[in-house]
Structures are given as structure tokens and as C-alpha cells.
Design a protein around this motif. Sequence first.
Motif, PDB file in Angstrom:
ATOM      1  N   VAL A 119       0.837  -1.198   0.000  1.00 14.22           N
ATOM      2  CA  VAL A 119       0.000   0.000   0.000  1.00 14.22           C
ATOM      3  C   VAL A 119       0.877   1.256   0.000  1.00 14.22           C
ATOM      4  O   VAL A 119       0.603   2.222  -0.716  1.00 14.22           O
ATOM      5  N   ALA A 120       1.943   1.222   0.786  1.00 20.36           N
ATOM      6  CA  ALA A 120       2.832   2.384   0.888  1.00 20.36           C
ATOM      7  C   ALA A 120       3.554   2.676  -0.422  1.00 20.36           C
ATOM      8  O   ALA A 120       3.891   3.830  -0.715  1.00 20.36           O
ATOM      9  N   MET A 121       3.787   1.647  -1.223  1.00 17.76           N
ATOM     10  CA  MET A 121       4.485   1.829  -2.490  1.00 17.76           C
ATOM     11  C   MET A 121       3.649   2.590  -3.513  1.00 17.76           C
ATOM     12  O   MET A 121       4.192   3.156  -4.463  1.00 17.76           O
ATOM     13  N   HIS A 122       2.342   2.617  -3.327  1.00 19.42           N
ATOM     14  CA  HIS A 122       1.449   3.177  -4.347  1.00 19.42           C
ATOM     15  C   HIS A 122       1.807   4.610  -4.735  1.00 19.42           C
ATOM     16  O   HIS A 122       1.949   4.895  -5.940  1.00 19.42           O
ATOM     17  N   PRO A 123       1.932   5.554  -3.800  1.00 14.97           N
ATOM     18  CA  PRO A 123       2.222   6.934  -4.229  1.00 14.97           C
ATOM     19  C   PRO A 123       3.546   7.062  -4.964  1.00 14.97           C
ATOM     20  O   PRO A 123       3.669   7.892  -5.875  1.00 14.97           O
ATOM     21  N   MET A 124       4.533   6.262  -4.596  1.00 15.01           N
ATOM     22  CA  MET A 124       5.816   6.325  -5.299  1.00 15.01           C
ATOM     23  C   MET A 124       5.672   5.856  -6.743  1.00 15.01           C
ATOM     24  O   MET A 124       6.193   6.479  -7.669  1.00 15.01           O
ATOM     25  N   ILE A 125       4.964   4.753  -6.933  1.00 17.12           N
ATOM     26  CA  ILE A 125       4.832   4.205  -8.283  1.00 17.12           C
ATOM     27  C   ILE A 125       3.957   5.108  -9.142  1.00 17.12           C
ATOM     28  O   ILE A 125       4.202   5.275 -10.346  1.00 17.12           O
ATOM     29  N   VAL A 126       2.939   5.724  -8.549  1.00 16.16           N
ATOM     30  CA  VAL A 126       2.122   6.686  -9.287  1.00 16.16           C
ATOM     31  C   VAL A 126       2.998   7.839  -9.782  1.00 16.16           C
ATOM     32  O   VAL A 126       2.896   8.260 -10.946  1.00 16.16           O
ATOM     33  N   ALA A 127       3.856   8.344  -8.921  1.00 17.84           N
ATOM     34  CA  ALA A 127       4.748   9.447  -9.308  1.00 17.84           C
ATOM     35  C   ALA A 127       5.694   9.019 -10.424  1.00 17.84           C
ATOM     36  O   ALA A 127       5.961   9.791 -11.360  1.00 17.84           O
ATOM     37  N   VAL A 128       6.198   7.803 -10.353  1.00 17.44           N
ATOM     38  CA  VAL A 128       7.053   7.282 -11.417  1.00 17.44           C
ATOM     39  C   VAL A 128       6.286   7.208 -12.729  1.00 17.44           C
ATOM     40  O   VAL A 128       6.794   7.573 -13.800  1.00 17.44           O
ATOM     41  N   GLY A 129       5.035   6.728 -12.669  1.00 15.01           N
ATOM     42  CA  GLY A 129       4.207   6.648 -13.873  1.00 15.01           C
ATOM     43  C   GLY A 129       3.993   8.005 -14.518  1.00 15.01           C
ATOM     44  O   GLY A 129       4.069   8.138 -15.748  1.00 15.01           O
ATOM     45  N   SER A 130       3.728   9.011 -13.693  1.00 13.15           N
ATOM     46  CA  SER A 130       3.534  10.361 -14.232  1.00 13.15           C
ATOM     47  C   SER A 130       4.806  10.883 -14.890  1.00 13.15           C
ATOM     48  O   SER A 130       4.759  11.507 -15.958  1.00 13.15           O
ATOM     49  N   ALA A 131       5.945  10.629 -14.254  1.00 16.85           N
ATOM     50  CA  ALA A 131       7.216  11.083 -14.826  1.00 16.85           C
ATOM     51  C   ALA A 131       7.510  10.365 -16.141  1.00 16.85           C
ATOM     52  O   ALA A 131       7.943  10.984 -17.126  1.00 16.85           O
ATOM     53  N   LEU A 132       7.268   9.061 -16.173  1.00 21.14           N
ATOM     54  CA  LEU A 132       7.500   8.305 -17.407  1.00 21.14           C
ATOM     55  C   LEU A 132       6.569   8.772 -18.527  1.00 21.14           C
ATOM     56  O   LEU A 132       6.965   8.786 -19.700  1.00 21.14           O
ATOM     57  N   ALA A 133       5.371   9.169 -18.172  1.00 20.04           N
ATOM     58  CA  ALA A 133       4.414   9.626 -19.188  1.00 20.04           C
ATOM     59  C   ALA A 133       4.904  10.874 -19.901  1.00 20.04           C
ATOM     60  O   ALA A 133       4.600  11.090 -21.081  1.00 20.04           O
ATOM     61  N   THR A 134       5.683  11.693 -19.218  1.00 18.83           N
ATOM     62  CA  THR A 134       6.184  12.916 -19.851  1.00 18.83           C
ATOM     63  C   THR A 134       7.130  12.616 -21.003  1.00 18.83           C
ATOM     64  O   THR A 134       7.354  13.465 -21.863  1.00 18.83           O
ATOM     65  N   VAL A 135       7.699  11.400 -21.029  1.00 17.84           N
ATOM     66  CA  VAL A 135       8.607  11.030 -22.122  1.00 17.84           C
ATOM     67  C   VAL A 135       7.969   9.981 -23.032  1.00 17.84           C
ATOM     68  O   VAL A 135       8.656   9.278 -23.759  1.00 17.84           O
ATOM     69  N   GLY A 136       6.630   9.871 -22.955  1.00 18.54           N
ATOM     70  CA  GLY A 136       5.920   9.048 -23.922  1.00 18.54           C
ATOM     71  C   GLY A 136       5.485   7.682 -23.464  1.00 18.54           C
ATOM     72  O   GLY A 136       4.895   6.925 -24.245  1.00 18.54           O
ATOM     73  N   PHE A 137       5.714   7.327 -22.209  1.00 19.73           N
ATOM     74  CA  PHE A 137       5.286   6.024 -21.707  1.00 19.73           C
ATOM     75  C   PHE A 137       3.758   5.989 -21.643  1.00 19.73           C
ATOM     76  O   PHE A 137       3.130   6.829 -21.016  1.00 19.73           O
ATOM     77  N   GLU A 138       3.153   5.014 -22.312  1.00 19.47           N
ATOM     78  CA  GLU A 138       1.690   4.926 -22.364  1.00 19.47           C
ATOM     79  C   GLU A 138       1.263   3.461 -22.487  1.00 19.47           C
ATOM     80  O   GLU A 138       1.133   2.921 -23.581  1.00 19.47           O
ATOM     81  N   PRO A 139       1.057   2.771 -21.356  1.00 11.05           N
ATOM     82  CA  PRO A 139       0.608   1.377 -21.418  1.00 11.05           C
ATOM     83  C   PRO A 139      -0.783   1.286 -22.026  1.00 11.05           C
ATOM     84  O   PRO A 139      -1.555   2.242 -21.987  1.00 11.05           O
ATOM     85  N   GLN A 140      -1.092   0.142 -22.596  1.00 11.09           N
ATOM     86  CA  GLN A 140      -2.392  -0.065 -23.244  1.00 11.09           C
ATOM     87  C   GLN A 140      -3.019  -1.371 -22.733  1.00 11.09           C
ATOM     88  O   GLN A 140      -3.209  -2.332 -23.472  1.00 11.09           O
ATOM     89  N   PRO A 141      -3.372  -1.439 -21.446  1.00 13.78           N
ATOM     90  CA  PRO A 141      -3.835  -2.698 -20.859  1.00 13.78           C
ATOM     91  C   PRO A 141      -5.191  -3.167 -21.357  1.00 13.78           C
ATOM     92  O   PRO A 141      -5.545  -4.335 -21.188  1.00 13.78           O
ATOM     93  N   TYR A 142      -5.973  -2.268 -21.963  1.00 16.01           N
ATOM     94  CA  TYR A 142      -7.316  -2.660 -22.392  1.00 16.01           C
ATOM     95  C   TYR A 142      -7.400  -3.054 -23.847  1.00 16.01           C
ATOM     96  O   TYR A 142      -8.497  -3.264 -24.368  1.00 16.01           O
ATOM     97  N   GLU A 143      -6.260  -3.168 -24.515  1.00 19.49           N
ATOM     98  CA  GLU A 143      -6.278  -3.776 -25.844  1.00 19.49           C
ATOM     99  C   GLU A 143      -6.651  -5.248 -25.701  1.00 19.49           C
ATOM    100  O   GLU A 143      -6.229  -5.916 -24.762  1.00 19.49           O
TER     101      GLU A 143
END
Length: 343
Positions: free
Chosen positions: A313-337
Motif C-alpha cells: 500500500v505504501a508503495m502506491h504513491p511512489m509508483i504513481v509518481a514514477v508513472g507520471s514522470a515516465l508519461a512525460t517522455v511518452g510512456f503509455e501502457p495499453q492494458p485494455y487492448e
Amino acid sequence: MNRVSADLRADGSSGATRYAFRAVAATSPSLDSSIDIVVCVPSFRRPQHLWLTLESLANQRTERRFAVVIVENDAVQHESVPVAAQFLASGKVPGLCVVEPRQGNCHAINAAFETAMTTFPTASSLLMIDDDEIASQDWLETMTRSAETTGADVVGGPVWPDFDDDMKRGLRQHPAFRPAYDSSGPVPVIYGGGNCLIKRPVFTKLGDPAFDLGFNFLGGGDYDFFTRCRRAGFRFHWAAEAIIVETVPNSRTNIGWLMRRSLRIGVINYYIQRKAAPTVWSRAQLIVKMFAMLPFSLFRAGRVFLSERKAVVAMHPMIVAVGSALATVGFEPQPYEASKIVL
């Protein structure tokens, strides 16, 4: 978000053209177009659970007349159609099932709401429930009464997890599963569409398509929609008693899935904020903000760990922040394909 603008341009056809793609697969024996309340059920490859979802709607304790609109979003296998047809033929709840051949979460949701408003032109309240959820018996009555008594434009309610593995109950406090609010009352926004009521004027003001097709395979189209509702001045209410239960398989409780979910939330947050940053300068500021959240997320994670005593549970905010940072350089997962979905 390049995919957003590209998808919108590709689907910039008239409503009539889009609707022409959809086929009516089943209808109930009788269909009264004057019904005022419609429950929308997007469905994709969960035929067994779809039946449970529909049965929970048939068991609602209410005197209000309502209909269902079921959307089959798998134009190849059509697994949901026989289930929907059998349910509608029973006459328990009137409605219809349509096939949306363009696969994608937002395509299915748009098809559901658009079909509901076209088939029931006087319907004022449109609700949504997912095909892996079970509505409590007073759900519809509580949601509609909340909208009436508060005058809210959008009403949300909790979706509580029902884990296949009872040993995973401790994950109820993980942000991936815990509802956003604890008590009923006015709220600034809601985040998910799995338990919501939306008044018809909302769709009129926000335009068409309601759910941004750029979030089709990423997810988060519902949060984007409600964010735009807030910016448009619509009012939100939370109905804590309008409970829905979501079936959570073991595949969605392992550490890998939870980390991917947290990453995706970060990506979604970035793209939603990017839509509100029209200039180069504002987007540059947003990028700086996303990276600044990384060290701050460590502090938040520490606070969460002290209160919850669960590392996952504690890891969640860290990983969310990482996801936002990665998105700025084009990271975009597509899990619903379709090829990537794990039910």
C-alpha cells in the motif's frame, strides 16, 4: 497525448455515422421509450459474470421503472450476446443489447450512453455498472433519490472488492480498491464510472463523444470525463449507501498487477492534466511538476506505511509518481487492448 488527438480526428464523423456501426443484438419483449431511468452495462468477455450483474439489477428494491442497455464490445466472439438475450427475453427488466464493433473501453461506454439516450429520448438519469460488479438491492433507489434530493448532476458510490482469495482482504485499503470517500455528501469530483449516475444535461454540455477515445486502451476515460464535468461547473454527490461489489480475481491481487495499476494511474493523471495545459510554457511547468513529485512521493509513502503497515500500500504513491514522470517522455501502457487484457 498524441493518441488522444489522433483518435478524436479518426472518429470525427457525425453521430448518425457512428451509430450505423452498431447492431441491435437483442431486445426485451416490450420496450417503453418513455422510461426515465436507464442503467448502462458495457461488457467484454465476462459472460458468466454478466448474468450475475444483470440479476442484481433485476433484484432491485424500487418502484421506479428503469431499463438496461447492454453493450457487447467483442464483435468477434459475441460471448455476452446470448447472456443478454436470455436475460432480456425473461422480461425481468426491459432493455436492449447492442454490439459496438470498435473495441475499446471508451467506445463501449459511449455506445451505452448514446444508445440509452437515443432509445429513451426522455430519460433523465443514466447510471452505469461494470459487468464484473453486483449491485446491492437498494442501489438504484439510493442513487436516484440522492440525485433528486441534492440536485447533483453526477452521483457516485462505492465499489467494494470481493476477493476470490480471502487472504487478500488486507488489500481493501489499497487505493486500487478502496473507494474515494467514506461518507455521503457533496464531493469535488468522482474518479470512476463503475458506480455512477449522470444526469442527461451533462452529456449535452460536454459534447460528443462524451468519453475521450484517447483513453480507450489506457483506461481513465471515466476520470477524464468527470474532471471535465468539474471544470464545466457540474455538481457531484457521493452516496455511500449505494454499494456495488466488484469481483476481484487472483490475477488482480499480485504485486505485479498492483504495480502496473499504480503506474497506469500516474500516466492517466499526467495525460488528464496535460489536456488542461494548452501552451508550451504550461506543459513545461507540468513536466517539472511531475518530476518534482518523485521526492515528495517518498515522504507520502512513509506516512502511508506508518498508518497502514503494508509495504504494498505504501508503495502506491511512489509508483504513481514514477508513472507520471515516465508519461512525460511518452510512456503509455495499453492494458485494455484485446490482446493484452487479463480478466
